[in-house]
Design a protein around this motif. Structure first.
Motif, short mmCIF file in Angstrom:
data_model
loop_
_atom_site.label_atom_id
_atom_site.label_comp_id
_atom_site.label_asym_id
_atom_site.label_seq_id
_atom_site.Cartn_x
_atom_site.Cartn_y
_atom_site.Cartn_z
N GLY A 72 0.82 -1.21 0.00
CA GLY A 72 0.00 0.00 0.00
C GLY A 72 0.86 1.26 0.00
N GLY A 73 0.30 2.35 -0.51
CA GLY A 73 1.03 3.62 -0.50
C GLY A 73 0.36 4.59 -1.46
N SER A 74 0.92 5.78 -1.57
CA SER A 74 0.33 6.76 -2.47
C SER A 74 1.37 7.75 -2.97
N ASP A 75 1.33 8.02 -4.26
CA ASP A 75 2.12 9.12 -4.83
C ASP A 75 1.24 10.35 -4.98
N ASP A 76 -0.06 10.21 -4.62
CA ASP A 76 -1.03 11.28 -4.88
C ASP A 76 -1.40 12.03 -3.60
N ASP A 77 -1.19 11.39 -2.45
CA ASP A 77 -1.52 12.01 -1.17
C ASP A 77 -0.62 13.21 -0.91
N ASN A 78 -1.16 14.25 -0.29
CA ASN A 78 -0.29 15.30 0.24
C ASN A 78 -0.49 15.32 1.75
N PHE A 79 0.13 16.27 2.42
CA PHE A 79 0.08 16.30 3.88
C PHE A 79 -1.36 16.39 4.37
N VAL A 80 -2.13 17.32 3.77
CA VAL A 80 -3.52 17.54 4.22
C VAL A 80 -4.37 16.30 3.98
N THR A 81 -4.28 15.71 2.78
CA THR A 81 -5.16 14.57 2.49
C THR A 81 -4.75 13.35 3.33
N SER A 82 -3.46 13.16 3.58
CA SER A 82 -3.08 11.98 4.37
C SER A 82 -3.54 12.12 5.82
N ILE A 83 -3.47 13.34 6.38
CA ILE A 83 -3.98 13.55 7.75
C ILE A 83 -5.50 13.35 7.76
N GLY A 84 -6.18 13.93 6.75
CA GLY A 84 -7.64 13.80 6.65
C GLY A 84 -8.05 12.33 6.54
N ASN A 85 -7.37 11.59 5.68
CA ASN A 85 -7.69 10.17 5.53
C ASN A 85 -7.51 9.43 6.84
N PHE A 86 -6.42 9.74 7.55
CA PHE A 86 -6.14 9.06 8.82
C PHE A 86 -7.26 9.34 9.82
N ILE A 87 -7.63 10.63 9.95
CA ILE A 87 -8.66 11.00 10.94
C ILE A 87 -10.01 10.38 10.59
N PHE A 88 -10.43 10.47 9.32
CA PHE A 88 -11.73 9.92 8.95
C PHE A 88 -11.75 8.39 9.09
N THR A 89 -10.64 7.75 8.76
CA THR A 89 -10.60 6.29 8.93
C THR A 89 -10.73 5.93 10.41
N LYS A 90 -10.05 6.68 11.28
CA LYS A 90 -10.12 6.42 12.73
C LYS A 90 -11.54 6.63 13.24
N ILE A 91 -12.19 7.71 12.79
CA ILE A 91 -13.59 7.93 13.21
C ILE A 91 -14.44 6.72 12.80
N GLY A 92 -14.21 6.24 11.59
CA GLY A 92 -14.95 5.07 11.11
C GLY A 92 -14.69 3.85 11.98
N ASN A 93 -13.43 3.63 12.35
CA ASN A 93 -13.07 2.46 13.18
C ASN A 93 -13.69 2.57 14.57
N ILE A 94 -13.60 3.75 15.18
CA ILE A 94 -14.00 3.91 16.59
C ILE A 94 -15.52 4.02 16.72
N PHE A 95 -16.13 4.88 15.91
CA PHE A 95 -17.57 5.16 16.10
C PHE A 95 -18.48 4.21 15.31
N PHE A 96 -17.95 3.59 14.28
CA PHE A 96 -18.82 2.72 13.47
C PHE A 96 -18.28 1.29 13.39
N SER A 97 -17.20 1.00 14.14
CA SER A 97 -16.59 -0.35 14.17
C SER A 97 -16.25 -0.87 12.77
N LEU A 98 -15.86 0.03 11.89
CA LEU A 98 -15.50 -0.41 10.55
C LEU A 98 -14.15 -1.12 10.59
N LYS A 99 -14.04 -2.22 9.85
CA LYS A 99 -12.77 -2.95 9.84
C LYS A 99 -12.04 -2.66 8.53
N ILE A 100 -11.98 -1.38 8.18
CA ILE A 100 -11.21 -1.02 6.99
C ILE A 100 -10.13 -0.01 7.40
N THR A 101 -9.12 0.13 6.55
CA THR A 101 -7.95 0.93 6.91
C THR A 101 -7.82 2.21 6.06
#
Ligand SMILES: Nc1nc2c(ncn2[C@@H]2O[C@H](COP(=O)(O)OP(=O)(O)OP(=O)(O)O)[C@@H](O)[C@H]2O)c(=O)[nH]1
Ligand SMILES: [Mg+2]
Length: 224
Positions: free
Chosen positions: A117-146
């Motif tokens: 996995g990885g990305s040549d397209d992510d920048n600082f803002v999008t990678s932080i955003g992706n991390f935070i939204f994925t965590k919200i999904g994991n914690i509040f909705f028990s999503l098992k995706i990364t």
């Protein structure tokens, strides 16, 4: 792959889409492009391709494009893959195999899983955003995706159309996995490397669309 339709949302992608369709030409699956009827530049850029299906979206937006495209899919399996070439089609064969072997409803590609996995397209803002939204999904909705926002997803067409999704904007990216988990669908993930877009401009606004996505998650948590 004959029972698979690639659902390709495209908006002002005359620079990327013809090159991407050439890359897909050897694949033995259906290719369905969803775009606006007024997007003549993109339509003209792909008019010489014979083995494609074009759907003109009635509702606006990225989510609207996917909902209409997948509702018109005739094969048992679909895969959402963007027109800008950033989602590498080299994973499609393996994705189809995993879905069949594990009898998954949906397989989510992830830029944040190793190895591969990885990305040549992510920048600082999008990678932080992706991390935070994925965590919200994991914690509040028990999503098992990364990787909640990538939306390079293959799955069973029937399962997708049973989700009753309503978002016509980019918030569909979160409504989809949340409703899939709530319906107890079988979900898997696979590492995937994101490439830079081939050409043209980005349609996502990290702040405006990020806020829409956050509001959608908030509403889905408190009001279901
Ligand atoms: N049909 C349709 N497609 C859309 C719409 N908005 C975005 N798209 C497509 O959805 C895909 C994702 O949009 P992108 O602009 O690539 O978003 P992004 O991946 O965050 O941006 P980049 O980092 O520049 O790739 C692309 O294939 C777009 O052409 C829309 O309103 N209608
Ligand atoms: Mg993109």
């Amino acid at each position: 792959m004959q029972d698979l339709t690639l659902v390709i949302p495209a908006k002002h992608e005359s620079e990327s889409l013809p090159i991407f369709l050439n890359e897909l030409s050897s694949l033995n699956c259906k290719k369905l492009i969803v775009l606006e009827e007024t997007d003549l530049k993109t339509i003209n850029s792909i008019k010489h391709f014979k083995d494609i299906i074009i759907v003109y979206q009635k509702k606006m937006g990225y989510g609207g494009a996917l909902l209409e495209g997948i509702s018109q899919t005739k094969t048992n399996f679909f895969c959402i893959i963007n027109a800008d070439g950033s989602m590498n089609p080299k994973y499609l064969n393996e994705m189809m195999q995993i879905i069949n072997n594990k009898n998954l409803d949906f397989l989510f590609a992830s830029r944040y899983e190793k190895p591969g996995g990885g990305s040549d397209d992510d920048n600082f803002v999008t990678s932080i955003g992706n991390f935070i939204f994925t965590k919200i999904g994991n914690i509040f909705f028990s999503l098992k995706i990364t990787d909640i926002l990538f939306t390079y997803v293959m799955g069973k067409t029937k399962s997708f159309n049973n989700l009753d999704l309503t978002c016509i904007d980019f918030a569909l990216c979160v409504e989809f996995p949340i409703k899939a988990a709530r319906k107890n669908y079988i979900i898997g993930t696979i590492p995937s490397f994101e490439r830079v877009r081939i050409g043209g401009k980005k349609k996502v606004n990290a702040f405006k669309d990020g806020l829409l996505i956050l509001i959608k998650m908030f509403k889905m948590f408190f009001f279901r």
